[in-house]
Design a protein around this motif. Structure first.
Motif, PDB file in Angstrom:
ATOM      1  N   ILE A   9       0.680  -1.501   0.016  1.00  0.00           N
ATOM      2  CA  ILE A   9      -0.033  -0.213   0.025  1.00  0.00           C
ATOM      3  C   ILE A   9       0.957   1.118  -0.291  1.00  0.00           C
ATOM      4  O   ILE A   9       0.205   2.113  -0.421  1.00  0.00           O
ATOM      5  N   THR A  10       2.025   1.524   0.389  1.00  0.00           N
ATOM      6  CA  THR A  10       3.336   2.518   0.288  1.00  0.00           C
ATOM      7  C   THR A  10       4.234   1.851   0.025  1.00  0.00           C
ATOM      8  O   THR A  10       4.800   1.101   0.905  1.00  0.00           O
ATOM      9  N   SER A  62       7.572   2.639  -8.388  1.00  0.00           N
ATOM     10  CA  SER A  62       6.939   2.250  -7.551  1.00  0.00           C
ATOM     11  C   SER A  62       5.808   1.762  -8.308  1.00  0.00           C
ATOM     12  O   SER A  62       5.012   0.569  -7.814  1.00  0.00           O
ATOM     13  N   ILE A  63       5.273   1.712  -9.802  1.00  0.00           N
ATOM     14  CA  ILE A  63       4.633   1.221 -10.359  1.00  0.00           C
ATOM     15  C   ILE A  63       4.830  -0.243 -10.488  1.00  0.00           C
ATOM     16  O   ILE A  63       3.522  -1.765 -10.060  1.00  0.00           O
ATOM     17  N   ILE A  64       6.147  -1.187 -10.143  1.00  0.00           N
ATOM     18  CA  ILE A  64       6.881  -2.219 -10.078  1.00  0.00           C
ATOM     19  C   ILE A  64       6.486  -2.743  -8.861  1.00  0.00           C
ATOM     20  O   ILE A  64       6.418  -3.806  -8.719  1.00  0.00           O
ATOM     21  N   ARG A  65       6.393  -2.092  -7.809  1.00  0.00           N
ATOM     22  CA  ARG A  65       6.599  -2.813  -6.525  1.00  0.00           C
ATOM     23  C   ARG A  65       5.802  -2.939  -6.051  1.00  0.00           C
ATOM     24  O   ARG A  65       5.001  -3.588  -5.232  1.00  0.00           O
ATOM     25  N   MET A  66       4.876  -1.941  -6.069  1.00  0.00           N
ATOM     26  CA  MET A  66       3.617  -1.698  -5.599  1.00  0.00           C
ATOM     27  C   MET A  66       2.067  -2.640  -6.174  1.00  0.00           C
ATOM     28  O   MET A  66       0.833  -2.687  -6.477  1.00  0.00           O
ATOM     29  N   GLY A  67       2.765  -2.487  -7.568  1.00  0.00           N
ATOM     30  CA  GLY A  67       1.978  -3.726  -8.517  1.00  0.00           C
ATOM     31  C   GLY A  67       0.448  -2.366  -9.389  1.00  0.00           C
ATOM     32  O   GLY A  67      -0.444  -3.024  -9.449  1.00  0.00           O
ATOM     33  N   ASP A  71      -1.849   5.349 -14.716  1.00  0.00           N
ATOM     34  CA  ASP A  71      -2.255   6.356 -14.175  1.00  0.00           C
ATOM     35  C   ASP A  71      -3.116   6.069 -12.383  1.00  0.00           C
ATOM     36  O   ASP A  71      -4.187   6.591 -13.274  1.00  0.00           O
ATOM     37  N   THR A  72      -2.763   5.211 -11.711  1.00  0.00           N
ATOM     38  CA  THR A  72      -3.322   5.454 -11.048  1.00  0.00           C
ATOM     39  C   THR A  72      -2.535   6.639 -10.182  1.00  0.00           C
ATOM     40  O   THR A  72      -1.610   6.328  -9.517  1.00  0.00           O
TER      41      THR A  72
END
Length: 128
Positions: A9-10, A62-67, A71-72
């Protein structure tokens, strides 16, 4: 990286001054408070901190690690913690996925558990 029920989540980036905290980059601080580590290992404590919250799109890491998709929309939390001599002890930038956190954790999310750890009393301000 903070997780809730196994979901990221973070995603947090932390920078500390190497000349004040030599060897900090070599420490394993997983599941530990950075401020507790700084206090116990280096004898330094935080006097006050500034925090800024904005909406932002995730960076590539963050895109990779948070999945999440590119555009989130995420909440970006930036903060600087200052020691008793007025110098910065840490700079933090965190990408927080409120939408996932609310659904995963039933709306009960601790965004920054370090506030309790650093013992700030009344001086922690959210600034714009």
């Amino acid at each position: 990286m903070y997780h809730c029920d196994g979901q990221p989540i973070t995603h947090t980036y932390i920078s500390v001054p190497g000349h004040k905290l030599p060897g900090m980059e070599k420490l394993d601080i997983d599941n530990s408070s950075i401020f507790q580590t700084i206090r116990e290992r280096y004898g330094l404590t935080v006097r006050h901190a500034g925090r800024w919250l904005t909406a932002a799109l995730p960076d590539a890491n963050s895109i990779i690690r948070m999945g999440v998709s590119a555009d989130t929309p995420l909440i970006t939390i930036e903060s600087i913690a200052y020691g008793h001599d007025g110098s910065a002890l840490d700079y933090c930038r965190a990408f927080h996925n409120c939408a996932d956190a609310a659904s995963i954790c039933n709306g009960l999310v601790v965004i920054d558990r370090s506030v309790q750890d650093i013992g700030i009393s009344g001086s922690n301000q959210i600034q714009k």
